[in-house]
Design a protein around this motif. Structure first.
Motif, PDB file in Angstrom:
ATOM      1  N   MET A 140       0.815  -1.215   0.000  1.00  0.00           N
ATOM      2  CA  MET A 140       0.000   0.000   0.000  1.00  0.00           C
ATOM      3  C   MET A 140       0.851   1.268   0.000  1.00  0.00           C
ATOM      4  SD  MET A 140      -3.255  -0.512  -0.156  1.00  0.00           S
ATOM      5  CE  MET A 140      -4.194  -2.045  -0.311  1.00  0.00           C
ATOM      6  N   TRP A 141       2.104   1.155   0.457  1.00  0.00           N
ATOM      7  CA  TRP A 141       3.011   2.293   0.512  1.00  0.00           C
ATOM      8  C   TRP A 141       3.933   2.378  -0.703  1.00  0.00           C
ATOM      9  CZ3 TRP A 141       3.705   5.983   4.491  1.00  0.00           C
ATOM     10  CH2 TRP A 141       2.880   5.812   5.609  1.00  0.00           C
ATOM     11  N   THR A 142       4.039   1.313  -1.472  1.00  0.00           N
ATOM     12  CA  THR A 142       5.041   1.267  -2.533  1.00  0.00           C
ATOM     13  C   THR A 142       4.444   1.057  -3.920  1.00  0.00           C
ATOM     14  OG1 THR A 142       5.367  -1.096  -2.039  1.00  0.00           O
ATOM     15  CG2 THR A 142       6.874   0.477  -1.000  1.00  0.00           C
ATOM     16  N   HIS A 147      -2.133   2.372  -5.322  1.00  0.00           N
ATOM     17  CA  HIS A 147      -2.633   2.216  -3.959  1.00  0.00           C
ATOM     18  C   HIS A 147      -2.400   3.495  -3.151  1.00  0.00           C
ATOM     19  CE1 HIS A 147      -3.546  -1.835  -4.771  1.00  0.00           C
ATOM     20  NE2 HIS A 147      -2.382  -2.393  -4.495  1.00  0.00           N
ATOM     21  N   LEU A 148      -1.205   4.049  -3.240  1.00  0.00           N
ATOM     22  CA  LEU A 148      -0.881   5.271  -2.504  1.00  0.00           C
ATOM     23  C   LEU A 148      -1.869   6.387  -2.810  1.00  0.00           C
ATOM     24  CD1 LEU A 148       3.014   5.686  -2.632  1.00  0.00           C
ATOM     25  CD2 LEU A 148       1.585   5.839  -0.592  1.00  0.00           C
ATOM     26  N   ALA A 149      -2.207   6.527  -4.084  1.00  0.00           N
ATOM     27  CA  ALA A 149      -3.090   7.619  -4.498  1.00  0.00           C
ATOM     28  C   ALA A 149      -4.482   7.494  -3.899  1.00  0.00           C
ATOM     29  CB  ALA A 149      -3.172   7.660  -6.024  1.00  0.00           C
ATOM     30  N   ARG A 150      -4.865   6.297  -3.467  1.00  0.00           N
ATOM     31  CA  ARG A 150      -6.213   6.088  -2.924  1.00  0.00           C
ATOM     32  C   ARG A 150      -6.346   6.552  -1.481  1.00  0.00           C
ATOM     33  NH1 ARG A 150      -7.545  -0.067  -3.795  1.00  0.00           N
ATOM     34  NH2 ARG A 150      -9.594   0.578  -3.007  1.00  0.00           N
ATOM     35  N   LEU A 178      10.874  -1.864   5.743  1.00  0.00           N
ATOM     36  CA  LEU A 178      11.374  -0.493   5.877  1.00  0.00           C
ATOM     37  C   LEU A 178      11.269   0.271   4.566  1.00  0.00           C
ATOM     38  CD1 LEU A 178      12.938   1.594   7.678  1.00  0.00           C
ATOM     39  CD2 LEU A 178      15.040   0.609   6.737  1.00  0.00           C
ATOM     40  N   LEU A 179      10.913   1.552   4.705  1.00  0.00           N
ATOM     41  CA  LEU A 179      10.842   2.473   3.568  1.00  0.00           C
ATOM     42  C   LEU A 179      11.320   3.837   4.061  1.00  0.00           C
ATOM     43  CD1 LEU A 179       9.818   3.167   0.651  1.00  0.00           C
ATOM     44  CD2 LEU A 179       7.583   3.623   1.697  1.00  0.00           C
ATOM     45  N   GLU A 226       8.368   2.158   9.186  1.00  0.00           N
ATOM     46  CA  GLU A 226       8.727   0.817   9.631  1.00  0.00           C
ATOM     47  C   GLU A 226       7.473  -0.039   9.730  1.00  0.00           C
ATOM     48  OE1 GLU A 226      12.109   1.194  12.811  1.00  0.00           O
ATOM     49  OE2 GLU A 226      10.843   2.994  12.914  1.00  0.00           O
ATOM     50  N   PHE A 227       7.566  -1.265   9.245  1.00  0.00           N
ATOM     51  CA  PHE A 227       6.442  -2.194   9.225  1.00  0.00           C
ATOM     52  C   PHE A 227       6.792  -3.384  10.125  1.00  0.00           C
ATOM     53  CE2 PHE A 227       6.815   0.089   5.274  1.00  0.00           C
ATOM     54  CZ  PHE A 227       5.530   0.468   4.941  1.00  0.00           C
ATOM     55  N   ASN A 228       6.016  -3.584  11.175  1.00  0.00           N
ATOM     56  CA  ASN A 228       6.272  -4.674  12.118  1.00  0.00           C
ATOM     57  C   ASN A 228       5.048  -5.576  12.207  1.00  0.00           C
ATOM     58  OD1 ASN A 228       8.963  -4.044  13.644  1.00  0.00           O
ATOM     59  ND2 ASN A 228       7.918  -2.083  13.463  1.00  0.00           N
ATOM     60  N   ALA A 229       5.260  -6.877  11.975  1.00  0.00           N
ATOM     61  CA  ALA A 229       4.164  -7.832  12.075  1.00  0.00           C
ATOM     62  C   ALA A 229       3.816  -8.061  13.536  1.00  0.00           C
ATOM     63  CB  ALA A 229       4.547  -9.147  11.410  1.00  0.00           C
TER      64      ALA A 229
END
Length: 315
Positions: free
Chosen positions: A174-176, A180-183, A230-231, A262-265
Motif C-alpha cells: 500500500m506504501w510502494t 494504492h498510494l493515491a487512494r 522499511l521504507l 517501519e512495518f512490524n508484524a
C-alpha cells in the motif's frame, strides 16, 4: 479483534531506539514523565509519585481546552527495568478503570515496551478502545519516542503509529504501489495522481495533489527500501516543472523532510506501521519551530490518511 490481544484487553507494543535504562527512567522519573505523558496537546501536573508496591502516582492531566482530569495510579508490582503493574483511574469514590501491565525488554540495543490494559469485559474494552482512538490516546507513546530522541540524540522528530488488520506484505504494498498510494495518502478532499513513479532505492516520484481550489506538486526521492520492513524517502514541494518551492499555505515549512516508515508484524494478519518524520538537511530556527509547533496538526493529517488506508484494506 485479532489474536494479538484477548477480547477484554487493549494491547500496545512499541520498539524504542533507546537503552532500557533510558526508557525505564522516562516512565518512572517524576521530572521526565511530565515532559511526555498524555495525548498530544495535553500536559500534566504531578502531585505525588511513590513508585513502590502499594504506592500511588497522583496527577492532574490538563487538556488543550483547559479541562482538568484528575488521575490516580496504584502500583501492584514494581520490578526495576522489567515490569510495572498498576490500577488506573481509581480513587476513594470509584473503582479503577482498568489494570495495566507493562513489560520492558532489551532487544538488540533497543527497548521493547509491551503494555496490556485489562478491562472488565469485551464490551468495555471496545468502548475504551473507541475513546482512546477519538482522544488520540496512543499519541502518548509517540510522544515518548520523540522525547527519547530529543533527550538522547538531540534530534527533533515527529512520530505516529497505527496498527492495521492486514498482513505485513499487503500493508507494505500500500506504501510502494502508486495506484494504492493515491487512494489513501492525500488529505481529505484532495485527489492524488503520479506524474512519474520509480519506487526503488535511488529512484524518485513526481506527483500532484489537487481539489477545486488548489493544486500542489511534490516529489520524493527513495533512499532505502527493505521489503517488507522499511521504507525511507525524502520529500519536497515543487512546481509543475519540478523546481523546488514551498507549501503554498506554509512558506516557512522546511524545504526537505525525511520520512521513515517501519512495518512490524504483530501477527499473521496484523501490522503496525511507525512513521517518523524529521527535517532533512539544513533548516532555519524559524522553520524548525514551525515543524515542532505543528505536531498536533500532523497527527490529525496522518490519522485521516490512516483512516482511509484502513478503509482501503477492509475493502
Amino acid at each position: 479483534m485479532s489474536e494479538f490481544s484477548a477480547p477484554n484487553e487493549i494491547r500496545i507494543v512499541r520498539i524504542y531506539d533507546a537503552p532500557l535504562q533510558a526508557v525505564w527512567d522516562a516512565w518512572t522519573d517524576q521530572a521526565q514523565v511530565g515532559l511526555w505523558w498524555g495525548p498530544r496537546g495535553f500536559t500534566i501536573t504531578t502531585h505525588s509519585k511513590d513508585l513502590r508496591v502499594g504506592g500511588h502516582w497522583t496527577y492532574t492531566m490538563h487538556g488543550p481546552d483547559g479541562t482538568d482530569y484528575p488521575n490516580s495510579t496504584l502500583y501492584h508490582e514494581v520490578e526495576p527495568l522489567r515490569k510495572l503493574v498498576y490500577d488506573h483511574g481509581g480513587n476513594a469514590d470509584r473503582p479503577p478503570l482498568f489494570r495495566v501491565t507493562v513489560l520492558f525488554d532489551e532487544v538488540d540495543g533497543k527497548t521493547r515496551m509491551d503494555m496490556t490494559m485489562a478491562l472488565a469485559d469485551a464490551e468495555t474494552a471496545a468502548q475504551t478502545r473507541t475513546f482512546i482512538r477519538h482522544a488520540n490516546g496512543e499519541s502518548t507513546w509517540d510522544r515518548l519516542a520523540e522525547y527519547l530522541g530529543k533527550r538522547l540524540e538531540d534530534e527533533e522528530k515527529f512520530v505516529i503509529n497505527r496498527s492495521f488488520e492486514a498482513p505485513q506484505d499487503v500493508v507494505f504494498d500500500m506504501w510502494t504501489t502508486p495506484e494504492h498510494l493515491a487512494r489513501w495518502l492525500p488529505p481529505a478532499g484532495m485527489e492524488m495522481r503520479f506524474l512519474r513513479a520509480d519506487i526503488r532505492p535511488g529512484g524518485g516520484s513526481f506527483y500532484c495533489m489537487s481539489n477545486p481550489m488548489i493544486t500542489m506538486y511534490g516529489r520524493a526521492q527513495y533512499e532505502e527500501i527493505q521489503r517488507p520492513k522499511l521504507l525511507v524517502y525524502t520529500q519536497q514541494f515543487c512546481d509543475e516543472h519540478e523546481n523546488i518551492s514551498r507549501h503554498p499555505m506554509a512558506p516557512t515549512w522546511p524545504e526537505t523532510m525525511r520520512t521513515k516508515v517501519e512495518f512490524n508484524a504483530e501477527g499473521p494478519n496484523r501490522t503496525r506501521v511507525t512513521v517518523t518524520w524529521d527535517v532533512a538537511g539544513k533548516a532555519t530556527a524559524e522553520e524548525l519551530a514551525v515543524f515542532l509547533a505543528h505536531r498536533s496538526s500532523m497527527t490529525q493529517g496522518w490519522s485521516g490518511s490512516f483512516d482511509k488506508l484502513e478503509a482501503v484494506l477492509a475493502a
